[in-house]
Design an enzyme around this catalytic site. Structure first.
Site, PDB file in Angstrom:
ATOM      1  N   THR A   1      13.444 -29.991  16.530  1.00 31.46           N
ATOM      2  CA  THR A   1      12.192 -29.570  17.148  1.00 31.46           C
ATOM      3  C   THR A   1      12.500 -28.510  18.191  1.00 31.46           C
ATOM      4  OG1 THR A   1      11.208 -31.744  16.785  1.00 31.46           O
ATOM      5  CG2 THR A   1      10.166 -30.337  18.444  1.00 31.46           C
TER       6      THR A   1
ATOM      7  N   LEU B   1      -4.539 -45.500  17.566  1.00 34.98           N
ATOM      8  CA  LEU B   1      -5.615 -45.951  18.446  1.00 34.98           C
ATOM      9  C   LEU B   1      -5.362 -47.391  18.880  1.00 34.98           C
ATOM     10  CD1 LEU B   1      -9.022 -44.606  17.046  1.00 34.98           C
ATOM     11  CD2 LEU B   1      -7.741 -43.837  19.046  1.00 34.98           C
TER      12      LEU B   1
ATOM     13  N   ALA C   1      -4.229 -49.681  21.884  1.00 37.26           N
ATOM     14  CA  ALA C   1      -4.011 -49.663  23.334  1.00 37.26           C
ATOM     15  C   ALA C   1      -2.763 -50.453  23.697  1.00 37.26           C
ATOM     16  CB  ALA C   1      -5.226 -50.243  24.047  1.00 37.26           C
TER      17      ALA C   1
ATOM     18  N   CYS D   1      10.647 -38.336  21.186  1.00 40.59           N
ATOM     19  CA  CYS D   1       9.817 -37.236  20.677  1.00 40.59           C
ATOM     20  C   CYS D   1       8.601 -36.935  21.545  1.00 40.59           C
ATOM     21  CB  CYS D   1       9.370 -37.543  19.247  1.00 40.59           C
ATOM     22  SG  CYS D   1      10.712 -37.478  18.045  1.00 40.59           S
TER      23      CYS D   1
ATOM     24  N   LYS E   1       9.889 -49.008  20.977  1.00 46.96           N
ATOM     25  CA  LYS E   1       9.048 -49.514  19.902  1.00 46.96           C
ATOM     26  C   LYS E   1       9.907 -50.463  19.070  1.00 46.96           C
ATOM     27  CE  LYS E   1       8.236 -46.945  16.269  1.00 46.96           C
ATOM     28  NZ  LYS E   1       7.850 -45.838  15.351  1.00 46.96           N
TER      29      LYS E   1
END
Length: 447
Positions: free
Chosen positions: A121, A248, A250, A258, A319
């Protein structure tokens, strides 16, 4: 096709292994001998489900090799892919020193026409910079390609083998068609653009996804105040095809290598051309603040006094299904807790070692070998990463081993029915209807 991939981080390693799986002959190159030794020994230097098995399979089939010898790799290949890191500088700009160095090293060993593709990137204009570096060091012919990646850590194989689209930035039709042909077994959604547009597509995509996350977290914060349930709000929003359900959910915000890096870089890219990206600045600010919602909930429960409290933390990776702790909300949350005088008992199924390396020494943190070990005797439990191990935990057992039945769910993983047979003082993000009676329960506790 004979391919060399330079860099064996997430992007380079996953891409190289997947290109080999498609039947190409791939050489993965890295300067880090320890990484290469690990790969040659059948291991993987990162955690990514299924990647090690695919690496071993393709090495045994003779399609995949690992080396520190860039010269030999480049000379054997038609396509050379740059997948080295572009970490953030203190200014927020991408550090291009690794990619510039790689470009120079490629130029110095070229032995005929090559396609040079940048998968890292990089800011708009970087491919032109790479092209200029190579041209200044060799008379060999080559074509430049921008080939941005869109894989997600934890599902990188799925994303690579079943991509939403392939973006190819090129100024030569034949080179673009060669790269398109390489990717046709994966998808027919191949978009060919000019090089600068391809570079911008990557940043724009990540910035938009980050914006969705910060937006739904702002909605969640309002939901807590007006008595709405953000999970139901997001569900209702997502059925609109113009919005969609993805991103979406929360919680305590995004992290990883990233989104934080790319949002900051795009703000800087805009600033370099005298444009203030106000919306993206707000996205970053919201995300930074959102992780402290966990702290605010704990301070509400304990009347602002965290000193002397034992807080269990479930989840250190940014995550699930990855050992990546870069920009993980847990870093700042745990640091704030220990600075406030709390004792933290932390556990993650995979990422403890990486977290310890990045976090450093802290006498206020106890590293635990299991989820229940971390929870035992704690005054409160904070769930920060939605690993299956935590989602599937026995809540009755959990309640019995906590000193006080306080559960802060930073990822909204538990449902009403999960909690029905418990007496947890339960806080989630943007779901006040699950927290009815919390104030009364807190007032009944004595600390």
């Amino acid at each position: 096709m004979n391919i060399t991939v330079i860099g064996t981080g997430y992007v380079g390693l996953v891409s190289g292994i997947c290109y080999a799986e498609l039947g190409n002959r791939v050489i993965c190159v890295d300067k880090d001998r320890a990484k290469i030794d690990t790969l040659l020994g059948g291991g993987i230097p990162i955690y990514e489900p299924g990647l090690q098995e695919l690496s071993v399979k393709n090495r045994e089939a003779g399609r995949l090799s690992y080396t520190i010898d860039l010269q030999e790799a480049v000379r054997q290949s038609e396509l050379v892919i740059l997948a080295v890191g572009t970490p953030s500088l203190p200014s927020g700009e991408a550090n291009l020193s690794y990619i510039e160095q790689a470009a120079a090293e490629i130029a110095d060993v070229m032995n005929g026409h090559k396609i040079i593709a940048v998968k890292s990137t990089v800011p708009v204009g970087t491919n032109e910079r790479v092209r200029d570096i190579i041209r200044s060091r060799t008379s060999e012919s080559f074509d430049s390609i921008s080939l941005p990646e869109f894989l997600r850590e934890g599902s990188a194989l799925q994303d690579t083998m079943h991509p939403d689209r392939i973006i190819i930035g090129a100024d030569n039709h034949e080179a673009a068609e060669t790269i398109a042909e390489l990717h046709r077994p994966l998808t027919d959604r191949i978009v060919v653009t000019d090089i600068r547009s391809a570079e911008m597509i990557k940043y724009a995509s990540n910035a938009f996804l980050a914006t969705k996350i910060s937006f739904v977290n702002e909605i969640a914060n309002i939901c807590e105040k007006v008595g709405a349930d953000v999970t139901l709000v997001a569900e209702g929003m997502g059925y609109d095809k113009r919005i969609g359900h993805a991103f979406l959910k929360a919680g305590i915000g995004y992290g990883g290598s990233c989104f934080p890096k790319d949002t900051r870089a795009l703000i800087q890219i805009a600033g370099n051309v005298d444009y203030e990206f106000k919306l993206l600045r707000a996205v970053v600010e919201v995300n930074q603040d959102q992780r402290f919602s966990v702290i605010r909930k704990l301070e509400t429960i304990f009347d602002g006094r965290l000193e002397g409290k034992t807080i269990a933390v479930w989840g250190l990776a940014f995550k699930p299904n990855t050992d990546d702790v870069r920009e993980s909300p847990a870093l700042e949350i745990i640091r704030h807790l220990t600075r406030s005088g709390a004792h933290v008992k932390a556990y993650d199924p995979i990422a403890i070692s990486n977290f310890q390396s990045m976090y450093g020494e802290d006498s206020g943190v106890e590293w635990c070998g299991g989820a229940m070990e971390a929870a035992a005797g704690a005054d409160a439990l904070c769930l920060l990463t939605e690993w299956d191990e935590f989602v599937q935990a026995d809540l009755q057992e959990l309640q019995s081993i906590l000193r006080k039945p306080i559960l802060i769910d930073g990822r909204n993983v538990f449902k009403e029915e999960d909690l029905a047979e418990t007496t947890f003082i339960y806080y989630s993000i943007g779901r006040p209807r699950l927290n009815q009676g919390v104030k009364e329960e807190i007032s009944a506790l004595h600390y």
